[in-house]
Design an enzyme around this catalytic site. Structure first.
Site, PDB file in Angstrom:
ATOM      1  N   GLY A  10       0.843  -1.202   0.000  1.00  0.00           N
ATOM      2  CA  GLY A  10       0.000   0.000   0.000  1.00  0.00           C
ATOM      3  C   GLY A  10       0.868   1.238   0.000  1.00  0.00           C
ATOM      4  O   GLY A  10       1.853   1.325   0.745  1.00  0.00           O
ATOM      5  N   GLY A  12      -0.605   4.505   0.050  1.00  0.00           N
ATOM      6  CA  GLY A  12      -1.347   5.682   0.500  1.00  0.00           C
ATOM      7  C   GLY A  12      -0.549   6.367   1.601  1.00  0.00           C
ATOM      8  O   GLY A  12       0.655   6.108   1.775  1.00  0.00           O
ATOM      9  N   ALA A  14      -0.639   5.952   4.852  1.00  0.00           N
ATOM     10  CA  ALA A  14      -0.133   5.039   5.884  1.00  0.00           C
ATOM     11  C   ALA A  14       1.069   4.253   5.369  1.00  0.00           C
ATOM     12  O   ALA A  14       2.093   4.129   6.052  1.00  0.00           O
ATOM     13  CB  ALA A  14      -1.242   4.096   6.335  1.00  0.00           C
ATOM     14  N   HIS A 228     -21.201   8.396   6.091  1.00  0.00           N
ATOM     15  CA  HIS A 228     -21.033   9.844   6.096  1.00  0.00           C
ATOM     16  C   HIS A 228     -22.383  10.472   5.803  1.00  0.00           C
ATOM     17  O   HIS A 228     -23.064  10.041   4.855  1.00  0.00           O
ATOM     18  CB  HIS A 228     -19.998  10.267   5.047  1.00  0.00           C
ATOM     19  N   GLU A 241     -17.377  17.132   5.342  1.00  0.00           N
ATOM     20  CA  GLU A 241     -17.913  17.715   6.568  1.00  0.00           C
ATOM     21  C   GLU A 241     -17.470  19.177   6.684  1.00  0.00           C
ATOM     22  O   GLU A 241     -18.102  19.984   7.358  1.00  0.00           O
ATOM     23  CB  GLU A 241     -17.357  16.909   7.746  1.00  0.00           C
ATOM     24  N   HIS A 337     -18.727   5.232   4.320  1.00  0.00           N
ATOM     25  CA  HIS A 337     -17.580   6.132   4.158  1.00  0.00           C
ATOM     26  C   HIS A 337     -16.294   5.560   4.736  1.00  0.00           C
ATOM     27  O   HIS A 337     -15.212   5.771   4.193  1.00  0.00           O
ATOM     28  CB  HIS A 337     -17.902   7.457   4.838  1.00  0.00           C
ATOM     29  N   ARG A 372     -15.739   7.111  14.119  1.00  0.00           N
ATOM     30  CA  ARG A 372     -14.572   7.965  13.900  1.00  0.00           C
ATOM     31  C   ARG A 372     -14.985   9.420  13.763  1.00  0.00           C
ATOM     32  O   ARG A 372     -15.989   9.721  13.130  1.00  0.00           O
ATOM     33  CB  ARG A 372     -13.856   7.531  12.617  1.00  0.00           C
ATOM     34  N   LEU A 378      -6.907  10.864   8.585  1.00  0.00           N
ATOM     35  CA  LEU A 378      -5.648  11.274   7.952  1.00  0.00           C
ATOM     36  C   LEU A 378      -4.549  11.291   9.011  1.00  0.00           C
ATOM     37  O   LEU A 378      -3.423  10.854   8.773  1.00  0.00           O
ATOM     38  CB  LEU A 378      -5.801  12.663   7.315  1.00  0.00           C
TER      39      LEU A 378
HETATM   40  C1  FAD Z   1     -13.714  10.624  -0.300  1.00  0.00           C
HETATM   41  C2  FAD Z   1     -13.006  10.515   1.024  1.00  0.00           C
HETATM   42  C3  FAD Z   1     -12.694  11.657   1.731  1.00  0.00           C
HETATM   43  C4  FAD Z   1     -12.047  11.570   2.962  1.00  0.00           C
HETATM   44  N1  FAD Z   1     -11.755  12.723   3.653  1.00  0.00           N
HETATM   45  C5  FAD Z   1     -11.086  12.646   4.825  1.00  0.00           C
HETATM   46  C6  FAD Z   1     -10.708  13.826   5.530  1.00  0.00           C
HETATM   47  O1  FAD Z   1     -10.921  14.944   5.091  1.00  0.00           O
HETATM   48  N2  FAD Z   1     -10.048  13.678   6.705  1.00  0.00           N
HETATM   49  C7  FAD Z   1      -9.750  12.459   7.240  1.00  0.00           C
HETATM   50  O2  FAD Z   1      -9.151  12.397   8.299  1.00  0.00           O
HETATM   51  N3  FAD Z   1     -10.075  11.322   6.570  1.00  0.00           N
HETATM   52  C8  FAD Z   1     -10.741  11.390   5.388  1.00  0.00           C
HETATM   53  N4  FAD Z   1     -11.070  10.236   4.726  1.00  0.00           N
HETATM   54  C9  FAD Z   1     -10.556   8.960   5.224  1.00  0.00           C
HETATM   55  C10 FAD Z   1      -9.070   8.843   4.896  1.00  0.00           C
HETATM   56  O3  FAD Z   1      -8.800   9.542   3.713  1.00  0.00           O
HETATM   57  C11 FAD Z   1      -8.625   7.392   4.721  1.00  0.00           C
HETATM   58  O4  FAD Z   1      -9.030   6.630   5.820  1.00  0.00           O
HETATM   59  C12 FAD Z   1      -7.103   7.309   4.608  1.00  0.00           C
HETATM   60  O5  FAD Z   1      -6.606   8.237   3.675  1.00  0.00           O
HETATM   61  C13 FAD Z   1      -6.687   5.908   4.224  1.00  0.00           C
HETATM   62  O6  FAD Z   1      -5.305   5.912   3.996  1.00  0.00           O
HETATM   63  P1  FAD Z   1      -4.518   4.548   3.812  1.00  0.00           P
HETATM   64  O7  FAD Z   1      -3.116   4.902   3.584  1.00  0.00           O
HETATM   65  O8  FAD Z   1      -4.865   3.643   4.919  1.00  0.00           O
HETATM   66  O9  FAD Z   1      -5.170   3.912   2.498  1.00  0.00           O
HETATM   67  P2  FAD Z   1      -5.195   4.419   0.961  1.00  0.00           P
HETATM   68  O10 FAD Z   1      -4.814   5.823   0.823  1.00  0.00           O
HETATM   69  O11 FAD Z   1      -6.488   3.974   0.402  1.00  0.00           O
HETATM   70  O12 FAD Z   1      -4.041   3.559   0.298  1.00  0.00           O
HETATM   71  C14 FAD Z   1      -4.196   2.175   0.103  1.00  0.00           C
HETATM   72  C15 FAD Z   1      -3.039   1.690  -0.722  1.00  0.00           C
HETATM   73  O13 FAD Z   1      -3.082   0.288  -0.753  1.00  0.00           O
HETATM   74  C16 FAD Z   1      -2.849  -0.163  -2.059  1.00  0.00           C
HETATM   75  N5  FAD Z   1      -3.524  -1.464  -2.193  1.00  0.00           N
HETATM   76  C17 FAD Z   1      -4.789  -1.799  -1.902  1.00  0.00           C
HETATM   77  N6  FAD Z   1      -4.995  -3.107  -2.154  1.00  0.00           N
HETATM   78  C18 FAD Z   1      -3.823  -3.598  -2.603  1.00  0.00           C
HETATM   79  C19 FAD Z   1      -3.381  -4.879  -3.040  1.00  0.00           C
HETATM   80  N7  FAD Z   1      -4.181  -5.945  -3.083  1.00  0.00           N
HETATM   81  N8  FAD Z   1      -2.090  -5.012  -3.445  1.00  0.00           N
HETATM   82  C20 FAD Z   1      -1.244  -3.952  -3.448  1.00  0.00           C
HETATM   83  N9  FAD Z   1      -1.614  -2.721  -3.050  1.00  0.00           N
HETATM   84  C21 FAD Z   1      -2.877  -2.558  -2.628  1.00  0.00           C
HETATM   85  C22 FAD Z   1      -3.382   0.904  -2.976  1.00  0.00           C
HETATM   86  O14 FAD Z   1      -2.694   0.878  -4.199  1.00  0.00           O
HETATM   87  C23 FAD Z   1      -3.056   2.160  -2.169  1.00  0.00           C
HETATM   88  O15 FAD Z   1      -1.775   2.621  -2.503  1.00  0.00           O
HETATM   89  C24 FAD Z   1     -11.715  10.310   3.490  1.00  0.00           C
HETATM   90  C25 FAD Z   1     -12.004   9.159   2.762  1.00  0.00           C
HETATM   91  C26 FAD Z   1     -12.670   9.257   1.559  1.00  0.00           C
HETATM   92  C27 FAD Z   1     -13.017   7.982   0.844  1.00  0.00           C
END
Ligand code: FAD
Length: 557
Positions: A10, A12, A14, A228, A241, A337, A372, A378
């Site tokens: 991943g 993202g 995190a 949401h 929000e 959400h 949450r 974030l």
């Molecule tokens: C539209 C939207 C708006 C939001 N706004 C806010 C906000 O304003 N403030 C807030 O605090 N939170 C917000 N959230 C929640 C927050 O953005 C997410 O919980 C957070 O960004 C998730 O980050 P992450 O790194 O865990 O996952 P992600 O950013 O989703 O990254 C996941 C990664 O895993 C990889 N991946 C997935 N499956 C596989 C696989 N099988 N093999 C290899 N790679 C894989 C993907 O390629 C990606 O790189 C929002 C969420 C959404 C959907």
């Protein structure tokens, strides 16, 4: 064979933060990601990131708000750590190059968000996630990890009681590959596509959570699904929000500000579970607009403010709903959400499987408990992504050489080979859509026991049909029919854990609202649900909630 000290799955927020921490600890780090890092769902985050940096605010208030928001299911030791780290984490993100919006005096601008006692949400207009992701990606670039891009994790290898690597599918070449690792960090993000009506990107299919579950990791609190309150009616695109933070208000078909009745003190800025229930109740009791929705009004804020603070929201409304929020109300309804649940971890991102770590939305520490707060996710990705990276690096420093065998790859090839060799069978997209319809209809904002029972039967029937899933596309390269089949299988496993947890939890807490058990039941249910994979589905057990200073009270907004 490919071999690294630490493999982060991943890219993202995190995953990137975990990788950076492990690189700083001088480990050989690889990132495996099915998307280009900047395409991760983190980049869709709009509203902002929380840190109590205002003079009137305090870390203790942030802790209290988070504990209360969690409906007392969040682990208080984790929440204390999390909120204490917030200020330094946001400043670090700024130093990484994130361009945040500014107040007139030049300090970081903050907007009010739901369930927060003070304006605490720091933002970059309504593109906060992308701004954070870009800053972090630049830092990561200078540290040069190996990146396996457009590779899908398909299984986690556990041998001799510890994680030893992963098997992944290289989309471009169409082959399964093994990657041995002393430590694996799963940061695969959300699983929102278990539902049809969701704000999550199509790629949010919970692959890492499902792979961990199959490998023996316990999933925590899966029944807690956040809806949401404000998603565009037809497309389910999120209206942040921040729109209510800037002063937006909700109105029913009678023109009433109905939130006055549900949350007399903070009204439209109550926590998300409270606002979502209020909207669904208004519609159910006949005060919604024909077509079942309510209005979010921004018009009174004025063109200048709407277009500068909520640029992207304006675009979304105009393009996808044909509505101009400067002059007319926005039709909205709640949509799935966020998953409060995920792979169970402690503060360091450690799971119950040695060598396997998790962070971000795929993980459940738990700081969000039963609900949450906006802006805390974030922050979670950065705070706990870093912790997981540090712990994974430390583990890799002492772990023996990992072993991934050809048989691990063979097992995956056989699994997919069988799907591809069928001349008759089930199309994955039909199973996916049927699962989403069940979850939308029967495992939503309010939960009825008979509907939950039906949902479990339906999901299990879909799992049985999935045993006959068929891949019709024979392409070697970018075979999306194949990835669809794999993702659908993952989501069916997760849907089952969500429904099983929801049936067992005979109380209402946070986002889990049972019509037959409308009250919170602290005596019985002040505990986390753990779901482990058994032969015939999830086996549930329970774990205590960690307490420090905050006694459970009734939640009033
Ligand atoms: C539209 C939207 C708006 C939001 N706004 C806010 C906000 O304003 N403030 C807030 O605090 N939170 C917000 N959230 C929640 C927050 O953005 C997410 O919980 C957070 O960004 C998730 O980050 P992450 O790194 O865990 O996952 P992600 O950013 O989703 O990254 C996941 C990664 O895993 C990889 N991946 C997935 N499956 C596989 C696989 N099988 N093999 C290899 N790679 C894989 C993907 O390629 C990606 O790189 C929002 C969420 C959404 C959907």
């Amino acid at each position: 064979m490919r071999r690294h000290d630490v493999v982060v799955v991943g890219a993202g927020l995190a995953g990137q933060r975990a990788a950076l921490a492990a690189l700083e600890a001088k480990q050989d780090v690889a990132i495996v990601t099915k998307l280009h890092p900047l395409r991760s769902h983190s980049g869709a985050a709009q509203g902002g990131i929380n840190a109590a940096i205002g003079k009137e605010d305090s870390v203790d208030t942030h802790i209290y708000d988070t504990v209360k928001g969690s409906d007392y299911l969040g682990d208080q030791d984790a929440i204390e750590f999390f909120c204490t780290e917030a200020g330094a984490t946001v400043i670090e993100a700024e130093h990484f190059g994130t361009i945040f919006s500014r107040a007139p005096d030049g300090t970081l601008a903050r907007r009010p968000f739901g369930g927060a006692a003070f304006p605490r949400t720091i933002y970059a207009a309504d593109r906060t996630g992308l701004a954070l992701l870009q800053g972090l990606y630049e830092q990561l670039g200078t540290a040069s990890p190996t990146i396996y891009e457009e590779w899908d994790l398909t299984s986690v290898v556990v041998r001799d009681g510890r994680c030893q690597g992963i098997v992944a599918f290289d989309r471009r070449r169409g082959t399964f590959e093994e990657i041995a690792a002393k430590s694996v960090v799963l940061a695969t993000g959300p699983a929102g596509r278990v539902y049809g009506r969701t704000t999550n990107a199509h790629t949010c299919t919970g692959d890492g959570i499902a792979a961990a579950y199959r490998a023996g990791a316990a999933l925590k609190d899966m029944e807690f699904v956040q809806f949401h309150p404000t998603a565009l009616l037809e497309s389910s695109i999120l209206i942040t929000e921040g729109a209510r933070g800037e002063g937006g208000i909700l109105k029913n078909a009678n023109g009433e500000r109905f939130m006055v009745r549900y949350a007399p003190h903070v009204q439209d800025l109550a926590s998300r579970d409270v606002v979502s229930r209020a909207i669904v109740t208004e519609v159910r009791e006949g005060r919604g607009f024909p077509g079942s929705y309510v209005h979010l009004e921004l018009m009174h804020l004025g063109k200048e403010r709407i277009e500068s603070r909520l640029q992207e929201i304006c675009d979304f409304c105009r393009t996808f709903a044909g509505v101009d929020p400067v002059v007319e109300p926005i039709p909205i309804m709640p949509a799935q959400h966020y998953m409060m649940g995920g792979i169970g971890t402690n503060l360091r991102g450690e799971t119950n499987v040695p060598g396997l770590f998790a962070a971000g939305e795929a993980a459940c520490v738990s700081i969000h408990g039963a609900n949450r707060l906006g802006g805390n996710s974030l922050l979670e990705t950065l705070v706990f992504g870093k912790q997981a990276g540090i712990a994974a690096a430390k583990h890799a420093g002492t772990a023996p050489a990992p072993e991934v065998q050809q048989s691990d790859v063979d097992a995956e090839e056989t699994r997919v080979g069988v799907m591809a060799s069928r001349t008759v069978g089930e199309e994955p997209q039909h199973l996916r859509m049927a699962m989403q319809a069940t979850m939308d209809l029967k495992v939503g904002v309010f939960r009825r026991p008979e509907e939950l029972g039906e949902a479990l039967t339906e999901i299990r029937a879909l799992k049985a049909r999935y045993d006959h899933v068929r891949i019709v596309d024979t392409s070697k390269s970018y075979n999306l029919n194949l990835t669809d089949a794999l993702e659908t299988g993952n989501m069916l496993d997760l849907a089952e854990t969500i429904v099983a947890g929801a049936i067992a939890r005979t109380e209402s807490r946070g986002a889990h609202s049972r019509l037959d058990f409308p009250k919170r039941d602290d005596a019985t249910w002040m505990r986390h649900t753990l779901a482990s994979k058994g032969r015939d589905g999830p086996v549930l057990s329970y774990a205590p909630v960690a307490y420090t200073r905050w006694e459970p009270k009734e939640r009033v907004y």
